[in-house]
Design an enzyme around this catalytic site. Structure first.
Site, PDB file in Angstrom:
ATOM      1  N   SER A  25       0.852  -1.193   0.000  1.00 53.46           N
ATOM      2  CA  SER A  25       0.000   0.000   0.000  1.00 53.46           C
ATOM      3  C   SER A  25       0.887   1.242   0.000  1.00 53.46           C
ATOM      4  O   SER A  25       1.684   1.444   0.922  1.00 53.46           O
ATOM      5  CB  SER A  25      -0.882   0.019   1.246  1.00 53.46           C
ATOM      6  OG  SER A  25      -1.381   1.333   1.452  1.00 53.46           O
ATOM      7  N   HIS A  50      -1.422  -1.338  -4.159  1.00 49.16           N
ATOM      8  CA  HIS A  50      -2.673  -0.943  -3.498  1.00 49.16           C
ATOM      9  C   HIS A  50      -2.680   0.571  -3.266  1.00 49.16           C
ATOM     10  O   HIS A  50      -1.748   1.122  -2.682  1.00 49.16           O
ATOM     11  CB  HIS A  50      -2.738  -1.706  -2.171  1.00 49.16           C
ATOM     12  CG  HIS A  50      -3.982  -1.535  -1.365  1.00 49.16           C
ATOM     13  ND1 HIS A  50      -5.109  -2.321  -1.531  1.00 49.16           N
ATOM     14  CD2 HIS A  50      -4.276  -0.695  -0.337  1.00 49.16           C
ATOM     15  CE1 HIS A  50      -6.027  -1.968  -0.646  1.00 49.16           C
ATOM     16  NE2 HIS A  50      -5.559  -0.975   0.088  1.00 49.16           N
ATOM     17  N   ASP A  52      -4.812   3.701  -1.629  1.00 50.54           N
ATOM     18  CA  ASP A  52      -5.857   4.038  -0.660  1.00 50.54           C
ATOM     19  C   ASP A  52      -6.408   5.432  -0.908  1.00 50.54           C
ATOM     20  O   ASP A  52      -5.701   6.429  -0.750  1.00 50.54           O
ATOM     21  CB  ASP A  52      -5.284   3.947   0.761  1.00 50.54           C
ATOM     22  CG  ASP A  52      -5.016   2.510   1.168  1.00 50.54           C
ATOM     23  OD1 ASP A  52      -5.980   1.727   1.186  1.00 50.54           O
ATOM     24  OD2 ASP A  52      -3.843   2.178   1.441  1.00 50.54           O
ATOM     25  N   MET A  54      -9.075   8.254   0.213  1.00 51.96           N
ATOM     26  CA  MET A  54      -9.887   8.681   1.364  1.00 51.96           C
ATOM     27  C   MET A  54     -10.422  10.089   1.110  1.00 51.96           C
ATOM     28  O   MET A  54      -9.707  10.936   0.571  1.00 51.96           O
ATOM     29  CB  MET A  54      -9.045   8.680   2.647  1.00 51.96           C
ATOM     30  CG  MET A  54      -8.335   7.351   2.916  1.00 51.96           C
ATOM     31  SD  MET A  54      -7.532   7.349   4.530  1.00 51.96           S
ATOM     32  CE  MET A  54      -6.502   5.878   4.390  1.00 51.96           C
ATOM     33  N   HIS A  86      -8.482   1.073  -3.493  1.00 51.18           N
ATOM     34  CA  HIS A  86      -9.349   0.877  -2.322  1.00 51.18           C
ATOM     35  C   HIS A  86     -10.013   2.207  -1.996  1.00 51.18           C
ATOM     36  O   HIS A  86      -9.373   3.124  -1.492  1.00 51.18           O
ATOM     37  CB  HIS A  86      -8.471   0.377  -1.161  1.00 51.18           C
ATOM     38  CG  HIS A  86      -9.197   0.202   0.137  1.00 51.18           C
ATOM     39  ND1 HIS A  86      -8.529   0.015   1.327  1.00 51.18           N
ATOM     40  CD2 HIS A  86     -10.523   0.182   0.446  1.00 51.18           C
ATOM     41  CE1 HIS A  86      -9.417  -0.119   2.308  1.00 51.18           C
ATOM     42  NE2 HIS A  86     -10.630  -0.014   1.803  1.00 51.18           N
ATOM     43  N   MET A  88     -12.126   4.488   0.096  1.00 50.86           N
ATOM     44  CA  MET A  88     -12.735   4.757   1.403  1.00 50.86           C
ATOM     45  C   MET A  88     -13.435   6.106   1.276  1.00 50.86           C
ATOM     46  O   MET A  88     -13.027   7.110   1.872  1.00 50.86           O
ATOM     47  CB  MET A  88     -11.652   4.756   2.496  1.00 50.86           C
ATOM     48  CG  MET A  88     -11.162   3.345   2.821  1.00 50.86           C
ATOM     49  SD  MET A  88      -9.561   3.327   3.635  1.00 50.86           S
ATOM     50  CE  MET A  88      -8.506   3.383   2.191  1.00 50.86           C
ATOM     51  N   MET A 157     -11.452  -5.874   6.380  1.00 45.77           N
ATOM     52  CA  MET A 157     -10.556  -4.933   7.072  1.00 45.77           C
ATOM     53  C   MET A 157     -10.106  -5.544   8.401  1.00 45.77           C
ATOM     54  O   MET A 157     -10.924  -6.025   9.180  1.00 45.77           O
ATOM     55  CB  MET A 157     -11.254  -3.599   7.337  1.00 45.77           C
ATOM     56  CG  MET A 157     -11.561  -2.758   6.095  1.00 45.77           C
ATOM     57  SD  MET A 157     -10.130  -2.305   5.080  1.00 45.77           S
ATOM     58  CE  MET A 157      -9.111  -1.373   6.236  1.00 45.77           C
ATOM     59  N   GLY A 162      -8.676   4.167   7.566  1.00 46.28           N
ATOM     60  CA  GLY A 162      -8.380   5.595   7.705  1.00 46.28           C
ATOM     61  C   GLY A 162      -6.918   5.918   7.929  1.00 46.28           C
ATOM     62  O   GLY A 162      -6.480   7.000   7.550  1.00 46.28           O
ATOM     63  N   GLY A 164      -2.697   4.265   8.268  1.00 42.47           N
ATOM     64  CA  GLY A 164      -1.717   3.196   8.289  1.00 42.47           C
ATOM     65  C   GLY A 164      -1.140   3.052   9.686  1.00 42.47           C
ATOM     66  O   GLY A 164      -1.328   3.911  10.553  1.00 42.47           O
ATOM     67  N   GLY A 165      -0.456   1.938   9.914  1.00 37.43           N
ATOM     68  CA  GLY A 165       0.312   1.763  11.141  1.00 37.43           C
ATOM     69  C   GLY A 165      -0.478   1.373  12.375  1.00 37.43           C
ATOM     70  O   GLY A 165       0.059   1.388  13.479  1.00 37.43           O
ATOM     71  N   ASP A 192      -6.442  -6.183   5.082  1.00 38.75           N
ATOM     72  CA  ASP A 192      -5.831  -4.850   5.008  1.00 38.75           C
ATOM     73  C   ASP A 192      -5.813  -4.246   6.406  1.00 38.75           C
ATOM     74  O   ASP A 192      -6.864  -4.008   6.994  1.00 38.75           O
ATOM     75  CB  ASP A 192      -6.666  -3.995   4.044  1.00 38.75           C
ATOM     76  CG  ASP A 192      -6.045  -2.636   3.768  1.00 38.75           C
ATOM     77  OD1 ASP A 192      -4.971  -2.331   4.313  1.00 38.75           O
ATOM     78  OD2 ASP A 192      -6.663  -1.879   2.983  1.00 38.75           O
ATOM     79  N   GLY A 193      -4.587  -4.004   6.890  1.00 43.59           N
ATOM     80  CA  GLY A 193      -4.415  -3.350   8.187  1.00 43.59           C
ATOM     81  C   GLY A 193      -3.604  -4.191   9.153  1.00 43.59           C
ATOM     82  O   GLY A 193      -4.005  -5.301   9.505  1.00 43.59           O
ATOM     83  N   GLY A 194      -2.436  -3.695   9.521  1.00 42.89           N
ATOM     84  CA  GLY A 194      -1.610  -4.400  10.492  1.00 42.89           C
ATOM     85  C   GLY A 194      -0.998  -5.687   9.975  1.00 42.89           C
ATOM     86  O   GLY A 194      -0.642  -6.568  10.758  1.00 42.89           O
ATOM     87  N   GLY A 214       1.190  -1.767   4.306  1.00 47.11           N
ATOM     88  CA  GLY A 214       1.670  -0.407   4.092  1.00 47.11           C
ATOM     89  C   GLY A 214       2.905  -0.118   4.907  1.00 47.11           C
ATOM     90  O   GLY A 214       4.034  -0.145   4.418  1.00 47.11           O
ATOM     91  N   SER A 215       2.716   0.131   6.211  1.00 45.57           N
ATOM     92  CA  SER A 215       3.842   0.546   7.051  1.00 45.57           C
ATOM     93  C   SER A 215       4.890  -0.550   7.192  1.00 45.57           C
ATOM     94  O   SER A 215       6.084  -0.260   7.318  1.00 45.57           O
ATOM     95  CB  SER A 215       3.349   1.008   8.425  1.00 45.57           C
ATOM     96  OG  SER A 215       2.591   0.010   9.055  1.00 45.57           O
TER      97      SER A 215
END
Ligand code: DX5
Ligand code: ZN
Length: 237
Positions: A25, A50, A52, A54, A86, A88, A157, A162, A164-165, A192-194, A214-215
């Site tokens: 991401s 990816h 994102d 928003m 993606h 959002m 999700m 909203g 990253g990280g 997606d996420g973590g 991402g992060s």
């Protein structure tokens, strides 16, 4: 508008979504060096990038729009990779045409962001992209049940959207199992996420097939190696 075609996404993207993939991401990338950063993960083997989007309404932050998708299109396409957008944003159906025109290969929107989930999924496919529906952590998996045959991908999700990280929500694997049970074997299940080398295999065991990170990739001093570490942990191609 004519609905009903089940495979309007191009064959190359469709093939990519059939595999086990890690999707970097760019949200956590250095946007002043975006081409270089994307190049590092493409060189390492990433084939799904990816993006994102928003809008400051569906989620508080504002990020990027079709201009950035268009800016990446050539580089990503030349590597034989795809752009996974993606959204959002509220009322995603109003922006599908712009993102497809910019070069999105797949578009994933949130079930919570429109009363017209089936219409929007059809619109994305009719426009020539792959269609995905995302559900927030608090949204029951049943939100996917009536649209399974319209989807190329379901996005579960594993953080609230909203930012990253954020830390991975620990009970996500049980939900991923329920998503996989609803969509069957043929539809990609994205998380997606973590996602990192520790959480990716837990999601894989639960049935996930596409791993957004991402992060854990762009927060690393060596994004290419960070990509490879998650890909190895997830058993990705
Ligand atoms: C968050 C975005 C994610 C984000 C994930 O709302 O949808 O794609 O980039 O970031 P990490 O991998 O850092 O949790
Ligand atoms: Zn995302």
């Amino acid at each position: 508008l004519e609905f009903g075609s089940a495979d309007d996404m191009n064959e190359a993207s469709s093939e990519l979504l059939r595999g086990i993939r890690v999707a970097p991401s760019i949200l956590s990338a250095d946007f002043a060096r975006l081409r270089e950063q994307v190049g590092e993960v493409l060189d390492a083997g990433a084939r799904i990038v990816h993006v994102d989007v928003m809008d400051g309404h569906f989620v508080p932050p504002i990020t990027v729009g079709p201009l950035v998708v268009a800016a990446l299109r050539e580089q990503v396409g030349q590597a034989g990779a795809m752009l996974d957008v993606h959204l959002m944003i509220e009322r995603p159906e109003r922006h599908v045409a712009d993102f497809v025109q910019a070069g999105a290969d797949s578009i994933t929107f949130h079930a919570e962001a429109t009363p017209h989930v089936a219409y929007t999924a059809n619109l994305i496919r009719e426009s020539g992209a792959g269609a995905g529906v995302a559900i927030n952590p608090a949204t029951p998996v049943g939100a996917l049940a009536e649209v399974v045959e319209l989807l190329d991908m379901a996005l579960c999700m594993t953080v609230n959207p909203g930012w990253g990280g954020q830390p991975f929500i620990g009970h996500s694997p049980q939900k991923i199992e329920r998503v996989r049970a609803i969509v069957g074997a043929e539809t990609a299940v994205e998380v997606d996420g973590g996602i990192d080398p520790d959480t990716a295999p837990r999601c894989r065991d639960a049935g996930a097939s596409v791993f957004v990170a991402g992060s854990a990739i762009f927060g690393s001093p060596d994004p290419g190696n960070a990509y490879l570490a998650i890909a190895a942990a997830a058993g990705a191609a």
